[in-house]
Design an enzyme around this catalytic site. Structure first.
Site: not given
Length: 386
Positions: A185, A289, A370
């Protein structure tokens, strides 16, 4: 072992005569671009239904152009062909509605370059032999062992330095398998947060940024004063005219500003290179992502921090390094990754950015926002793999 195409950039130290030759070559490439672009424009204006002159037809026109302008013979002939190819590609992108109309190039630009496809030779430890330039001193040549040079670009940047960028074909060895997977992330306070709970900080160069800001301010002030002085002088003196480049104080500020900005960019790139190499060595499957950086930068409160983090550059490095070393990179949707509980799958709804920890109301698990998102990203990637 597999063959890859990669880039190598080294610094050049041309002497006075070679510097004059380089600027002649920069000018020749710019001249050919402008001539071909002007021809294409006038051809279309005279006859809108005429066929487009492609790159091969432009190359055929080079012979007549060299006879009319003999100074073009001082350039590497392949560099002029590359100019025609680039202009041809620019028009093709225009016809596909993927780019704007090609623009004329200016000699006042502080970044000048030319690209060639001729062969280069490593003459000694710190010397290369370039077409038309002869033997030229470089920063290092050790990286050029056992590689095949496909294309080269000589450039002069706003810092006043000369560089040689090489596109080479090299062989790389596959990294050993670790049988580990990870979800990543990306953030602002921490650049990368892994599903293993490891946080990698964002690149920080506060002193350099302070110096760059200071010299940017000096540059703007000196540029304004020089503009005022030039207008006043040219208004009062009709015979001798001045230009902005005649004011050396402004030029020094421009170079200092550019050098600090380049140091920041180089250190940020070095940090990202080491981080991505470390990740590729540790894990066989990396899941990230699919963030739309341009959309996120529309938030003016976060735009500078997002730019400094260089999410796009981080992703690009991961992509080609995974391809080089036989690892796998998966890209998943970022939707609701920070809202869903990674333990039970409960969606707790949107949360403000300042909330960094939360507890799932359904299963009671306490999450770091996170790390929870990184675990959800990993699960989505593994689900796609099956």
């Amino acid at each position: 072992m597999s063959k890859i195409i990669k880039g190598i950039k080294i610094r050049l130290y041309p002497n006075k005569h070679q510097q004059a030759q380089l600027w002649q070559m920069f000018g020749n490439d710019r001249f050919v671009w402008n001539q071909m672009l002007a021809m294409a424009r006038s051809r279309y204006q005279n006859n809108p239904s005429s066929h487009f002159v492609n790159g091969y037809q432009m190359d055929a026109l080079l012979k007549a152009l060299k006879q009319e302008y003999p100074f073009l013979r001082e350039s590497d002939s392949t560099s002029l062909q590359v100019v025609n190819h680039n202009l041809d590609q620019a028009f093709k992108m225009l016809f596909k509605h993927q780019g704007g109309y090609p623009r004329f190039k200016s000699r006042r630009s502080y970044h000048q370059s030319y690209t060639g496809k001729s062969k280069l030779f490593v003459a000694a430890k710190r010397y290369l032999k370039l077409p038309k330039l002869g033997y030229i001193k470089t920063s290092k040549t050790s990286q050029l062992q056992n590689v095949k040079i496909k294309r080269y670009t000589v450039s002069h940047d706003p810092t006043g330095r000369y560089y040689l960028s090489l596109q080479v074909e090299a062989e790389v060895n596959q990294l050993p398998r670790t049988e580990k997977t990870v979800g990543l992330d990306v953030g602002i306070a921490d650049l990368v947060i892994s599903s293993d709970g490891i946080k990698y900080g964002t690149f920080n160069a506060k002193w350099l940024e302070k110096q760059a800001t200071k010299w940017q301010s000096r540059y703007s002030k000196r540029c304004h004063r020089a503009n005022v002085a030039v207008r006043q002088w040219n208004h009062n003196h009709k015979t001798v005219k001045l230009e902005l480049d005649d004011y050396q104080n402004w030029q020094r500020a421009r170079v200092m500003k550019a050098r600090y900005q380049q140091r920041i960019a180089n250190q940020r790139k070095d940090y990202l290179q080491k981080l991505t190499t470390n990740l590729v060595r540790q894990y066989d499957v990396i899941v990230i992502e699919d963030l739309k950086t341009k959309n996120l930068q529309k938030n003016h409160h976060l735009a500078k921090s997002i730019t400094n983090a260089s999410w796009y550059q981080f992703r690009t490095m991961l992509e080609y390094k995974c391809q080089w070393y036989g690892k796998r990179l998966m890209v998943v949707s970022p939707n609701n990754t920070s809202r869903i509980c990674s333990t039970c799958g409960h969606n707790d709804g949107p949360k403000a950015l300042e909330i960094r920890e939360w507890t799932c109301p359904q299963c009671g698990t306490h999450h770091d926002r996170d790390i929870n998102a990184a675990v959800n990203i990993l699960k989505r990637g593994l689900k796609l793999i099956g």
